[in-house]
Design a protein around this motif. Structure first.
Motif, PDB file in Angstrom:
ATOM      1  N   SER A 425      57.149  12.265  40.384  1.00 41.55           N
ATOM      2  CA  SER A 425      56.032  11.564  39.597  1.00 41.55           C
ATOM      3  C   SER A 425      55.967  12.492  38.260  1.00 41.55           C
ATOM      4  CB  SER A 425      54.764  11.604  40.113  1.00 41.55           C
ATOM      5  OG  SER A 425      54.584  10.616  41.150  1.00 41.55           O
ATOM      6  N   GLN A 467      52.544   5.024  40.735  1.00 43.06           N
ATOM      7  CA  GLN A 467      52.304   5.211  42.490  1.00 43.06           C
ATOM      8  C   GLN A 467      50.866   5.018  42.852  1.00 43.06           C
ATOM      9  OE1 GLN A 467      53.282   9.500  43.325  1.00 43.06           O
ATOM     10  NE2 GLN A 467      52.397   9.552  45.307  1.00 43.06           N
ATOM     11  N   ASP A 558      57.454   4.074  40.272  1.00 40.49           N
ATOM     12  CA  ASP A 558      57.149   5.352  41.076  1.00 40.49           C
ATOM     13  C   ASP A 558      56.427   4.926  42.495  1.00 40.49           C
ATOM     14  OD1 ASP A 558      56.605   7.607  41.652  1.00 40.49           O
ATOM     15  OD2 ASP A 558      55.081   8.244  40.164  1.00 40.49           O
ATOM     16  N   GLU A 559      57.353   4.937  43.304  1.00 39.93           N
ATOM     17  CA  GLU A 559      56.707   4.814  44.870  1.00 39.93           C
ATOM     18  C   GLU A 559      56.383   3.449  45.000  1.00 39.93           C
ATOM     19  OE1 GLU A 559      55.424   7.778  47.471  1.00 39.93           O
ATOM     20  OE2 GLU A 559      56.253   9.505  46.079  1.00 39.93           O
ATOM     21  N   GLU A 645      50.159  10.526  49.307  1.00 37.80           N
ATOM     22  CA  GLU A 645      48.866  10.351  48.429  1.00 37.80           C
ATOM     23  C   GLU A 645      48.194   9.134  48.476  1.00 37.80           C
ATOM     24  OE1 GLU A 645      51.492  12.630  45.117  1.00 37.80           O
ATOM     25  OE2 GLU A 645      52.115  11.444  46.654  1.00 37.80           O
TER      26      GLU A 645
HETATM   27 MG    MG Z   1      54.580  11.114  43.067  1.00 34.57          MG
END
Ligand code: MG
Ligand code: ADP
Length: 656
Positions: A425, A467, A558-559, A645
Motif C-alpha cells: 500500500s 484497500q 490496492d487489494e 486489515e
Molecule cells: Mg496494504
C-alpha cells in the motif's frame, strides 16, 4: 439494464430546471410581495427582515457545515465584518448603499479566505479553534478600536438604500406603482429587497448543489482522499466553500446594518456565531430548506415568548415560566435538538406527501444504453509506462520501502504481491502522490511525478482504488461515477449557477457515459442505489467504475479482493481482464495469490520493503524466496485470513 432507464421519473424540464422549482419560486416571490402588504406593521416587518437576512448567512453556513462538513464558529465574526464594512463605507465615504452591500460581502469573503488559507492546510479540529478565536478577536476589535467602530457607543445614521430615488428609511411611505398605486412603507420596501436577495441566495444554493460542483462538495465531505484521486483539489475546494459562506455571512451582516440604521459592538459577541450555527443545525443541516426553516422558527420564537411575557396573556400559573422566556427558549432548543436529530427540515420530510412537493432536479435522459467503445477507456493513443525507480519510503526509522524498482509496461496486467506489512500500500501511495518518497523517482513516460499531489497525478491519467474502499457513501452509484468525470467536464462554476446550455449538455452526456461504464461492469441496474447500501464486492466494482471514468492510462487496484467472497473475486478478476482488454494498464496489488496469479501478465514480489522477485506468475509461484516470505513452506496458497486489515468502511451487509 435498459429497464432502469425507463423506470426513472421524468420531470418536465426547461433549461435544466424542473417545473416544480419554477412553481416553488413563483410562490416564494408572490409571498414576499403580498405577505408584508397584508401584515403591514412595523414590528412584523422588523421580524420578517431579520428572518430574511439571517437566512442568507444560514444558507452559506449550511454549505460549509452541512454539505462540506467543516464546522465554523466564526461566522458571527464574518457577519460583523460585513456589517462594519458596509456601515463605514456608507457613513465615512458616503458610497451608494447598493455598492456597499457588494463591497462588504467581498471584504468578508476575502477575510474568510485569508482565515481559511492557512487553517485548512492542517487537519483535525483547527478550523473550529481558529474560527472561535476569530469570533472573539472581531468582537474585541469592534469593542476597542473606537476610532473606527465607535465601540459600544455605536455607528449611527447608517442609511438604507435608495429605490426609484426614494431612500427606504427617510420616508415613512412611498408608492412603488406611481401616485395612484398602493402606499407602502419604507420598511416593507426594505423587506422586499432583503427577501429577494435571500431568495436569490436560496436559488444559488440549490443550483450549486445540483451538478458538478455540488457533487464535489459532497464528495469531499465523504472522502477527501478519493476526491483527490478523481482529480479534485480538496484544499482549493474547501477554501472556496469557506469563502462563499463568508461572502454570504458578510452580505447578511451588511443587510442587517442598514436595516437597523445603527450598530454597536455588543451585538457581535461570540454568541452571534453560535446563534447562526443553531439556525442551521436546528433547521436541518445538509437540507436545502433547513436554514430558512430554522431561522424563521428561531427568530420568531423568542419574540413570541417575549410578547407572551409582556402582555400576560397566559394563565397566572404559567406566568413565572414565561417571564424567564430566555430560559424557556433554551429549554425548547434542547427539546428540538433531542427530538429532531435531522433538524426541522428532516422531520418535515417524514410527513407523508410533503417530500413529493419538493421534487429533486432531474436531467433529461437518453433512453438507449450504447455499447461502450474501448476508446472511452483508453485515454488517447499514447500509453506511457509507469516506472518506480529505486523508491525509498521511510517512516522515522521504519523502512517501508527500501529501494524498490517497478516497471509497469503499457497494456498489461502487473501484479504486486507480498505478505501483510511488506510495503504494497505504501507503494501505491507513493505512485499516486499520497506520499512523497524519501528517495527515488516515479515517472509516467518522461514526466517525473514525485512532487505531484494526488489530484495532479490523477490528471496525468494515473488513478487507483483503495484497500479500504473509499466511496462517496451517501451518493448514488451513478453520482459516484459522475465524480470520476470531474476533470473531463468543462462547464464552470457560473455556468452551473445559471444553468447554461453547456451545463445541461454535459450533465446529460456524462450521465449517459456513466451508465455506459456501469453497463460495462454489469452493474447498470444499481445506478440509483446509495453506494453505502451495497455489499462489499459490488462497492469494489463501483470504485473501479469511478476510476475508469477518468479515462486513466494506468489503473492501480490496492487489494481488490480484500474482504470479498470467492464468487465476487471471480467477478473482479473478469472485470480486471475486461479493463485491460479495453486498453488500460493495470497494476494489481494483492495478497490473495489466486487472484493475482490468475490475471497477471507479470508479477513482482515484495518483502520487508524490498523487491525479492519478479517474473511470470509461474516463475513467481516457484520462487523459493517468495515461498519463504509468505509462509516458510511451499503451501503458499493457504493464506492466513486473520491478518487481513479490517476494511474501514465495511457496511453491515458485507459483514461476514
Ligand atoms: Mg496494504
Ligand atoms: P501492505 O500494504 O503490504 O500490507 P503497508 O504498505 O501498508 O503494507 O505497510 C508497510 C509498512 O509501513 C508497515 O510496517 C506499516 O506499518 C508502515 N506504514 C505504512 N504507512 C505508514 C505511515 N503513514 N506511517 C508510519 N508507518 C507506516
Amino acid at each position: 439494464m435498459t429497464s432502469v432507464w425507463s423506470r426513472r421519473i421524468k420531470a418536465p424540464i426547461f433549461a435544466g430546471v424542473s417545473v416544480g422549482s419554477i412553481v416553488l419560486t413563483a410562490i416564494a416571490v408572490l409571498a414576499i410581495f403580498v405577505g408584508p402588504v397584508l401584515l403591514n406593521n412595523a414590528f412584523y416587518m422588523h421580524i420578517l427582515q431579520q428572518i430574511a437576512f439571517y437566512t442568507i448567512a444560514a444558507i452559506g453556513l449550511n454549505l460549509l457545515v452541512g454539505y462540506q462538513g467543516q464546522v465554523s464558529l466564526g461566522h458571527g465574526g464574518l457577519f460583523a465584518v460585513g456589517a462594519y464594512a458596509s456601515a463605514l463605507l456608507a457613513t465615512r465615504l458616503g458610497m451608494p448603499v447598493w455598492v456597499d452591500f457588494v463591497l462588504a460581502a467581498a471584504i468578508a469573503g476575502l477575510v474568510g479566505a485569508l482565515l481559511a488559507l492557512p487553517t485548512l492546510r492542517a487537519k483535525g479540529p483547527y478550523l473550529a479553534m481558529v474560527t472561535i478565536a476569530f469570533s472573539i478577536v472581531t468582537f474585541v476589535v469592534a469593542q476597542s478600536w473606537t476610532d473606527l467602530t465607535r465601540g459600544p457607543e455605536g455607528i449611527k445614521n447608517i442609511p438604507r438604500p435608495e429605490w426609484f430615488g426614494v431612500r427606504l428609511s427617510d420616508v415613512r411611505t412611498f408608492r412603488p406603482l406611481g401616485e395612484d398605486g398602493p402606499q407602502i412603507t419604507g420598511d416593507v420596501a426594505y423587506f422586499w429587497v432583503v427577501a429577494l436577495v435571500a431568495l436569490a441566495v436560496q436559488i444559488f444554493a440549490n443550483n450549486l448543489l445540483t451538478g458538478r460542483w455540488g457533487r464535489t462538495i459532497n464528495a469531499v465531505r465523504q472522502s477527501e482522499i478519493a476526491s483527490e484521486t478523481v482529480g479534485v483539489s480538496v484544499y482549493r475546494m474547501k477554501v472556496g466553500v469557506f469563502a462563499v459562506s463568508a461572502v454570504l455571512a458578510g452580505l447578511s451582516g451588511a443587510l442587517f446594518a442598514h436595516q437597523s440604521g445603527y450598530i454597536v459592538s455588543d451585538t457581535f459577541t461570540f454568541n452571534k456565531s453560535v446563534e447562526l450555527l443553531v439556525f442551521v443545525i436546528l433547521g436541518g443541516a445538509r437540507t436545502l430548506f433547513g436554514p430558512v426553516i430554522g431561522t424563521t422558527v428561531l427568530v420568531i420564537l423568542p419574540e413570541a415568548l417575549k410578547t407572551l411575557a409582556a402582555y400576560s396573556i397566559l394563565p397566572a400559573a404559567a406566568q413565572p415560566f414565561v417571564e424567564h422566556y430566555l430560559l424557556l427558549y433554551g429549554a425548547l432548543l434542547i427539546l428540538f435538538l433531542i427530538t429532531m436529530p435531522n433538524g426541522m427540515a428532516g422531520a418535515l420530510r417524514g410527513v407523508p406527501g410533503l417530500a413529493r412537493l419538493l421534487p429533486p432536479l432531474r436531467m433529461p435522459e437518453r433512453r438507449q444504453v450504447s455499447t461502450l467503445a474501448s476508446a472511452e477507456l483508453a485515454n488517447g493513443a499514447t500509453r506511457p509506462a509507469l516506472v518506480a525507480d529505486d523508491i525509498k519510503m521511510y517512516f522515522g526509522g521504519l523502512k517501508a520501502l527500501d529501494g524498490v524498482t517497478l516497471n509497469v509496461q503499457p497494456g498489461k496486467i502487473h501484479g504486486l504481491i507480498g505478505p501483510n506489512g511488506s510495503g504494497k500500500s505504501t507503494m501505491v501511495n507513493v505512485l499516486t502522490g499520497v506520499y512523497r518518497p524519501t528517495g527515488g523517482q516515479v515517472r509516467l513516460g518522461e514526466t517525473v511525478m514525485n512532487n505531484l499531489s494526488p489530484h495532479s497525478v490523477a490528471a496525468l491519467g494515473v488513478t487507483r482504488t483503495f484497500q479500504n474502499i473509499q466511496l462517496f457513501k451517501d451518493l448514488s452509484v451513478l453520482e459516484n461515477v459522475m465524480m470520476g468525470f470531474h476533470l473531463r467536464m468543462r462547464y464552470g462554476f457560473f455556468e452551473q449557477m445559471v444553468r447554461t446550455g453547456r451545463y445541461v449538455r454535459e450533465e446529460t452526456e456524462y450521465r449517459q457515459r456513466a451508465m455506459d461504464l456501469l453497463a460495462f461492469l454489469d452493474i447498470a441496474h444499481l445506478a440509483e442505489v446509495e453506494a453505502q447500501s451495497l455489499p462489499y464486492g459490488l462497492q469494489r466494482l463501483v470504485e473501479i467504475a469511478r476510476a475508469l471514468a477518468l479515462g486513466p492510462s494506468v489503473l492501480i487496484l490496492d487489494e481488490p479482493a480484500a474482504g470479498i467472497n470467492a464468487s465476487e473475486i471471480d467477478q473482479v478478476s473478469q472485470v480486471i481482464r475486461r479493463v485491460r482488454d479495453a486498453g488500460v494498464t493495470i497494476l494489481v496489488i494483492e495478497h490473495h495469490m489466486d487472484l493475482v496469479m490468475g490475471v497477471s501478465d507479470h508479477v513482482a514480489a515484495l518483502d520487508y520493503g524490498k523487491r525479492i522477485a519478479e517474473g511470470t506468475p509461474t516463475e513467481i509461484q516457484a520462487n523459493a524466496r517468495v515461498i519463504e516470505a509468505y509462509l516458510g513452506d511451499a503451501n503458499m496458497f493457504v493464506l492466513p485470513e486473520a491478518e487481513d486489515e479490517a476494511p474501514a468502511v465495511a457496511p453491515a451487509t458485507a459483514a461476514r
